[in-house]
Design an enzyme around this catalytic site. Sequence first.
Site, PDB file in Angstrom:
ATOM      1  CB  CYS A  38      -0.900  -0.010   1.236  1.00 37.39           C
ATOM      2  SG  CYS A  38      -1.719  -1.609   1.524  1.00 37.39           S
ATOM      3  CG  ASP A  69       0.530  -8.238   7.071  1.00 40.54           C
ATOM      4  OD1 ASP A  69      -0.507  -7.568   6.888  1.00 40.54           O
ATOM      5  OD2 ASP A  69       1.448  -8.301   6.235  1.00 40.54           O
ATOM      6  CB  ILE A  72      26.513  -5.363 -27.841  1.00 38.69           C
ATOM      7  CG1 ILE A  72      25.632  -4.572 -26.863  1.00 38.69           C
ATOM      8  CG2 ILE A  72      26.039  -5.188 -29.268  1.00 38.69           C
ATOM      9  CD1 ILE A  72      25.702  -3.062 -27.084  1.00 38.69           C
TER      10      ILE A  72
END
Length: 653
Positions: free
Chosen positions: A2, A100, A308
């Site tokens: 959150c 929790d 690369i």
Amino acid sequence: MCGFVGFTAVDFDRETNKAVVKDMADRIAHRGPDDEGFFVDDDIAMGFRRLSIIDLEGSRQPMQNADGTVTVTFNGEIYNFQELRAELEALGYAFVTNGDTETIVHGYEAWGTDVFEKLRGMFAIAIWDAPKKRLVCARDLFGIKPFYYQHDGNRLIYGSEIKAFLAHPAFRKELNREMLPQYLCFEYMNDSQTMFKDVHKLLPGHFMVFENGELNVECFYRITYKIDESKGLDEWADEINRVFDESVAAHEIADVEIGSFLSGGIDSSLAAYCMGQHAPDIKTFSVGYDIGCEDKLAEIDALPDFDIKLNELDDATAFAEWAQLPNWQVKVDAQEFLDIVPTEQYHMDEPLGAPSAIPLFFVSKLAREQVKVVQSGEGADELFGGYWIYHDQFEFDKYFKVPRPLRAAAGAVAEKLPSFHGRRFAMRGSGGPEKSYQRASMNYMWDEIPNVLKDYDGPCKPWEWCKPHFDEAAKQDLDIITQTQYVDMVSYMPFDICLKADKMSMSQSLELRVPFLDKKVLDVALQLPTACRVDDDHAKYALRVAASKLGFQKKVANMPKQPFITPLTVWLQTDLYYDRIKEAFTSEAAHEFFNVDYLVQMLDDHKSADFSTVEGRGKLKMMRIWNIYCFLCWYEVFFGKSSEQLKPKTKVA
């Protein structure tokens, strides 16, 4: 996961504070689109936005204890909350939710600030202790979840994201210009400061107490190595597999569906594989590129002495097929990548020049279409020794046997000479490990800063910013590789890796969990002998052996460490990128902060660089260009004309 905001109620009346805290919370609605909640009295204003993951119908925040004397807002997940709940119930505390957060409420009642070291998880927490008129805030030991604050006398403004502060009419917004050299040398801020003056990050593993206008910050967890030489490589590999599998299982606790990111490298592959062993049909999500530039790519492919890698989607596809994991993919093209930068920097809050943030943004967007939570592989390199800088330091350790005065003299001479092979090595090796720590191929060397910054007198000494971290590591009598890992864990990891992981995932309302960054996994990593982490031929040695023991293909288990790959080096040679970035490099803001001629020359050099020669490749300046471009985009969002839309909505007298 959150987001929360808050401030001490010293400026306005209660009704005004309600409007202000609502405006602040609305600025971070992306962190929690499912619910909102507020607590406002004459002393404090607290706001919360919720992304519901556990106990979907209950566990609303702010959450209070039975008599309303303790009020909690909490961002993150506590993976041992059920064990702590049982312990608290045995002490007589009654629970009314199944989540929790209530564990933190009663844990604070029972243990005070000692509760923080008991928590296993990722968290940022704000607790209002009403009887003592005391605000207590804490951040997890890895810095997975963000926490910012600005302290000014009796006023304390805090929250999950700085952009929320802009809604507070008394917030002092000012550029922290003195941090620009540090940003250019590291691509992030290497201590508690941010690019907003007087806005600080609460450091990982710390809590702070604000009472009677005074702010005190204390450390509740310090990373401490306990090297155990009694076990061999195979034993450590088995131990890693055991503890990591348990961590992945703990990170699966949720009342919603969970997926996994998958890049094809060893770290995310391990997380996805373990999840797949626990439950069928775990969804995995990968990002790649629609590169274009076919002529340039063909030219590069034809070079016999140069390689690369610009896309890793094939690796992710191959691993998903081998592990029988459903895999969803998104491809980002050059236009999309470039256009999203202002949005990326807005969500980042702090300027960050890491190109890898953008693919993270797009893969988070893809994942959020199907799940609310993903696991990812961040943290494995820092804990188990995956970065090339550790090999670098391995070589510097040999060079440090040369007397320091001789090395200092060689470095001083090299700094005054034009570029030559070995110049940077001599400069970086002229001091201690804090000086060789400079990631020279990624960021600006200190001698470049006066060329880049306008009216900069210097001297620029980036090693002084990280020396306190090395001094702390040296107290543990660690070798140079382990010291460097320690420094990465307390700086690069929270200030760069975790920053972009949180901000990019939460921009899409997606919770990102990191099972490598777990207390129990860390306990094992801190015992590994150096030879089980890094030697002449290996990086993340024990972790790679662990993957091999699970049957991973050699291609994955032995894949060299590489950053989150982007084709940016090639795209910066196109007219699309050149024109857009040149416009930024010659803007009013660029003229205010930088030597514009130097910026344009750097851009021209990169555009004309020839991949076919060593000299030509030496003109490639992708990271340097991108760092400054990202800063200028960030500055426009928060301090330029675009910032007008971020002003407070609440009218005050």
